[in-house]
Motif scaffolding. Sequence first.
Motif, PDB file in Angstrom:
ATOM      1  N   CYS A   1      -0.509   4.252   2.430  1.00  0.00           N
ATOM      2  CA  CYS A   1      -0.501   4.115   3.888  1.00  0.00           C
ATOM      3  C   CYS A   1      -0.246   2.654   4.261  1.00  0.00           C
ATOM      4  O   CYS A   1       0.889   2.189   4.151  1.00  0.00           O
ATOM      5  N   SER A   2      -1.279   1.920   4.657  1.00  0.00           N
ATOM      6  CA  SER A   2      -1.016   0.544   5.089  1.00  0.00           C
ATOM      7  C   SER A   2      -2.237  -0.346   4.896  1.00  0.00           C
ATOM      8  O   SER A   2      -2.482  -1.233   5.706  1.00  0.00           O
ATOM      9  N   CYS A   3      -3.020  -0.116   3.832  1.00  0.00           N
ATOM     10  CA  CYS A   3      -4.226  -0.918   3.603  1.00  0.00           C
ATOM     11  C   CYS A   3      -3.839  -2.390   3.488  1.00  0.00           C
ATOM     12  O   CYS A   3      -2.895  -2.738   2.777  1.00  0.00           O
TER      13      CYS A   3
ATOM     14  N   CYS B   1       0.902  -1.161   0.000  1.00  0.00           N
ATOM     15  CA  CYS B   1       0.000   0.000   0.000  1.00  0.00           C
ATOM     16  C   CYS B   1       0.932   1.198   0.000  1.00  0.00           C
ATOM     17  O   CYS B   1       1.560   1.496   1.016  1.00  0.00           O
TER      18      CYS B   1
END
Length: 216
Positions: A118-120, A115
């Motif tokens: 961000c951090s999906c 991602c």
Amino acid sequence: MPEYDAKKVTEIHQHLHSHLPSDSALRVKALESLLVDKGLIDPRTIDAWVEAYTEEIGPKRGAHVIARAWSDPNYKQWLMKDAPAAIDKLGYLGNATAHLKVVENTDSIHNLVVCTLCSCYPFSILGVAPAWYKAAAYRSRAVRDPRGVLAEFGVVIDDKIEVRVWDSTAELRYLVLPQRPAGSDDLSEGELAGLVTRNSMIGTDRDLTAKTGGIS
Ligand code: FE
């Protein structure tokens, strides 16, 4: 009286700081303390959530999905076509899997998930994302130099294999379907699930074996 040794003091200072949690961990702790103080959350609720995502959900649910796909060609076909519905069938549908695409590794294709924004991450089936998945270095380099990043994970991809990088968003997340290990023909679905590693479902692991592996 002992002499002041600036170098020694600096070393001690750095040593002490190296044992402190990271800034983000401290910020989370401070926020948690405030919410508890104000009576807005019950610390037992937080513990229960953390335990559920690390121990119960962890990557075990994802491994179950993969093992079912390896064992049942019809399920695999369904999973590739409509992952949320196929995952729901196993009782695991959650917010992070409502929009999910499964990408399959083959002899000629390797898939890697990142991602960049961000951090999906499909936490409903893989649990808490590893720290490196959220790190800026992984998020930028996985796109610029996926083969280099994979090599750092110990996964050397032959030049003949195409590497596909999938950029997750809150609207669409990805799950890698790793190749079934050779020599696993006689294993049960439960035994197969034990061979699936978390990283293989992100794409930072590739060649699973029938003897080793397991959730890590
Ligand atoms: Fe994200």
